[in-house]
Every structure is written in structure tokens, then in C-alpha cells.
Design an enzyme around this catalytic site. Structure first.
Site, PDB file in Angstrom:
ATOM      1  N   ASP A   7       2.998   4.129   0.880  1.00 26.91           N
ATOM      2  CA  ASP A   7       4.005   5.170   0.687  1.00 26.91           C
ATOM      3  C   ASP A   7       5.350   4.606   0.250  1.00 26.91           C
ATOM      4  OD1 ASP A   7       4.287   4.006   3.281  1.00 26.91           O
ATOM      5  OD2 ASP A   7       5.576   5.661   3.888  1.00 26.91           O
ATOM      6  N   GLU A  46       4.206   4.153   6.272  1.00 24.12           N
ATOM      7  CA  GLU A  46       5.059   3.165   6.944  1.00 24.12           C
ATOM      8  C   GLU A  46       6.493   3.663   7.057  1.00 24.12           C
ATOM      9  OE1 GLU A  46       7.781  -0.417   7.112  1.00 24.12           O
ATOM     10  OE2 GLU A  46       7.665   1.158   5.621  1.00 24.12           O
TER      11      GLU A  46
HETATM   12 ZN    ZN Z   1       8.513  -1.198   2.973  1.00 24.48          ZN
END
Ligand code: ZN
Length: 415
Positions: A83, A178
Site C-alpha cells: 500500500d 502498512e
Molecule cells: Zn513504507
């Protein structure tokens, strides 16, 4: 292999897929773009000859490179995340390469007046002569962490194409979400099968991170007493004012906007308040656990003083653990850093160990039993329109991974 060419062609494919994660989403991954990239990367992993390539319904992709060593070598893992930050658009990213950087300003977009300058970003000066990649205005670049994915896959391809180079088994994993703190929520450490791991998610060449904040949340609840303002003398206890008093009593030199490096802080994130009742929510951050507790005692002392100042008001403060500094785990297994530092030096770089003013997926993995420091990607200014990555820095990172796999092989006989 032409590292820069391989790295760029991968990077360009990945940044074209919008993978911004989304805090409000309840699913994993939080956005469908991440599955698209996961599928593309899984396909490429199979194509270059990685084994056991598996993508699960959450978007995690795992794969392995079997050992070709004559003796037993600890299994290591490399991780990158799919992401990009929700903060700035990742739709229709158009990367541009500024070849052979001359040390001056880089115009990212004339139209949007986005100019990247070494005056505000001195890290650029380390990259004179490099090929610098930026977006073209309006979007982030997505080097965080698509540079990482390109680096890991290119390193694996190189190792596969050079079977004469001895190394142990290498596991790789791509993780979703994340940037919204959920990167390892569904990560199965046992299934991954590595004893030591590295996230490839750091900044400029040479930088490694093995230290994160210790992080707690704080919630303060205030109960006041409401009276008709005309009759309120000596009776009203205004929770709005008490909340403001607590916040303004917190020292100004212990805030995110006034601290750097190893200095800790309290950040008041939200305040909902009415005369009758108020609630403050915030976070406490410090690299040193003892100092974290000191910050909390200080906030408690402020609250105690306000209780005396406003007798009759109820004020309640509560701290909750969020994550801990991974240094604690990594220091107990020093080989994970030793081999990394040797690998970086073998590439002619001077390693710089930098504390992260935040958390990493590696912090949580470390406490799940997998010590996981963070390796540079060659990029900087993540999460915004000024994001950039040096293609030469990416090559250094890629070569560092290759060298690191060999370091483990070379040193494992002695372990
Ligand atoms: Zn990162």
C-alpha cells in the site's frame, strides 16, 4: 543484469496501480488496488522462478528461494508493503526520471509549482550524479514502498540467475495496509518460515533502522458540573476549560512540532468537550521506555494539580500500550544487524543507524519472534508530492540484499 533498467521497469509497473490504503475500511486489504498489485507481483515471482508463491485472500504474498548452500544457513526473509499512504492521491501516478542529477532544484510540476529543492531537502545533495525519480505533480510517487518491492524482486531474480553465488534459503513477503498500521495483523510468522527478516522500507542509501518508538495511547476523561451561567458563581465546573487547561499546561518543548531525533512527546489528537463532560485522546512516544514512563508521570502530575485547582471535577487519565521499541529484541540477536552492516559496507557505503520516529511493521514482527530491522530503499519525502527516489540508491539497496544473503552463508558455519 542491468540493475537500474530492471528496477525502473518494475517500479514503473507498480506505481501505476493505485494502492492507497484506507483507514475507514474494515476489510483486509483495505482497498482493492492492493490485491491488483499483489496479483501482478505474484505472477512476476513465478516467472523469475521463485518457489511456493502463494497469495492469500488478505493480499499477503509469500514466496521462497531454496538454499543452494552446502551447509545449514539460517533462513532470512525480505519484506515490502503493497500500500501507499492515504494522505496524498496515488491515482494516475506518472513517474519521471531526472537523469544525472546536477545538485540544483528539480521541477516536479511547473503547472502546480512543485519544486524539489536541496535547500529544504539536503538529502538530495548526497545524490549528485544519480538518476532521481519523482512524480509529476498532484500525486505521491509511491516509492514508499514500491521501490522496496522492485528491489526485493530484482535481488531475487539476480540470485536465481547466478546460481554459483552461495546463499541460504530466502523467504519474501509482500504485506498490505502498512500505512494504516495493520500490516502484520494477519501475518503468519510460522508460515513465513524465516528466522531473521528485513523490511526494505527505509530512506536514503546507507540508512538502517533498528529502533522505533515505544508507544502508548492516552485518554483523559473529565466530568464537570453544569449550572445556569447566571447562577454559576462558585458552582460551575466547566470541563471545556479544564480540558484546555490540561493541554496548555503540557510543556511546549515536548510536542511533535518541537522535538526531533530521540526526543519524546505527547500529542493531543482529539478533544471533544462540553461544560458537563470532556474527553481528550492522544499518544505518548519515546525511544526509551523509562523516559516514556516519565512523560506519563508528568502528565499524571498535571492532572493531579488540576484536580486540586478544580475541586469537585472528576478527572481520569489512562494509558494503553500500543507498541514497543524493537531494539530490545534486535539487540538480543545481534547477528541480524552485524551481517546487514557488513553487507552495506561491502557496497562502499557507510551505514547510518537511525532511530525511527514512529513504528514499523518490523517492530511488531520483532515482538512476534522475528527480529526485523529496516533497510534503505534510496528514497525520501515519503507520503507526499515531493516524494523522490534515487535509482542509484535503489541499485545500492538491491546489491545490499544480494550481499546480505551471501553474508549469512559465509558466517553461518561459525554460528
Ligand atoms: Zn513504507
Amino acid at each position: 543484469m542491468d540493475f537500474k533498467k530492471e528496477l525502473y521497469s518494475r517500479f514503473e509497473r507498480y506505481v501505476k496501480i493505485n494502492t492507497q490504503s484506507k483507514e475507514e475500511s474494515k476489510t483486509c486489504p483495505s482497498t482493492p488496488g492492493q490485491l491488483k498489485l499483489a496479483k501482478l507481483a505474484a505472477g512476476e515471482m513465478k516467472k523469475i522462478g521463485l518457489k511456493n508463491v502463494v497469495m492469500d485472500r488478505f493480499g499477503y504474498v509469500m514466496a521462497s528461494l531454496p538454499s543452494n548452500a552446502a551447509h545449514k544457513v539460517p533462513v532470512i526473509g525480505f519484506l515490502a508493503h503493497l500500500d501507499t499512504s492515504p494522505e496524498v492521491s496515488g491515482e494516475n501516478v506518472r513517474p519521471q526520471v531526472h537523469k544525472n542529477y546536477n545538485g540544483k532544484d528539480i521541477v516536479i510540476s511547473r503547472k502546480d509549482k512543485i519544486v524539489l529543492s536541496p535547500k529544504t531537502c539536503p538529502q538530495l545533495l548526497e545524490c549528485a550524479g544519480h538518476d532521481i525519480i519523482t512524480a509529476s505533480g498532484g500525486t505521491l510517487l509511491g516509492a514508499d514502498n514500491k521501490a522496496g518491492i522492485a528491489i526485493v524482486l530484482t535481488a531475487m531474480e539476480w540470485l536465481i540467475k547466478n546460481p554459483g553465488v552461495k546463499r541460504g534459503a530466502v523467504k519474501i513477503a509482500l504485506t498490505p495496509d502498512e500505512e494504516i498500521g495493520r500490516g502484520v495483523d494477519n501475518f503468519n510468522v510460522k508460515k513465513f518460515g524465516a528466522e531473521y527478516a528485513y523490511t526494505v522500507d527505509g530512506d536514503v542509501a546507507g540508512v538502517v533502522e533498528k529502533e522505533t518508538f515505544n508507544a502508548d495511547s492516552v485518554a483523559i476523561k473529565i466530568k464537570g458540573r453544569n449550572y445556569h451561567p447566571g447562577l454559576a458563581k462558585n458552582l460551575m465546573l466547566n470541563a471545556v476549560r479544564i480540558a484546555a487547561d490540561i493541554m496548555s499546561s503540557w510543556p511546549e518543548n515536548m510536542l511533535p512540532e518541537t522535538t526531533e531525533r530521540r526526543e519524546g512527546y505527547v500529542l493531543f489528537l482529539t478533544c471533544s468537550a462540553a461544560v458537563e463532560e470532556a474527553a481528550l485522546k492522544g499518544i505518548v512516544r519515546e525511544h526509551d521506555l523509562g523516559k516514556l514512563k516519565k512523560l506519563e508521570r508528568h502528565l499524571e502530575a498535571i492532572v493531579a494539580a488540576k484536580k486540586l485547582k478544580y475541586p469537585g471535577a472528576e478527572i481520569h487519565v489512562e494509558f494503553k500500550k500500543q507498541y514497543r521499541n524493537m531494539k530490545e529484541v534486535i539487540d538480543k540477536r545481534p547477528e541480524v544487524m552485524e551481517h546487514l552492516l557488513s553487507a552495506i559496507k561491502s557496497q562502499g557505503l557507510e551505514p547510518k543507524i537511525k532511530p525511527v520516529r514512529g513504528g514499523t511493521d518490523g517492530a511488531r514482527l520483532s515482538f512476534m519472534g522475528l527480529p526485523t530491522p529496516n533497510i534503505f530503499t534510496g528514497g525520501y519525502n515519503f507520503h507526499g508530492k515531493y516524494e523522490w527516489v534515487s535509482l542509484d540508491g535503489m541499485e545500492k539497496s538491491c546489491r545490499t540484499l544480494v550481499a546480505l544473503a551471501q553474508e549469512w552463508e559465509k558466517n553461518s558455519g561459525k554460528l
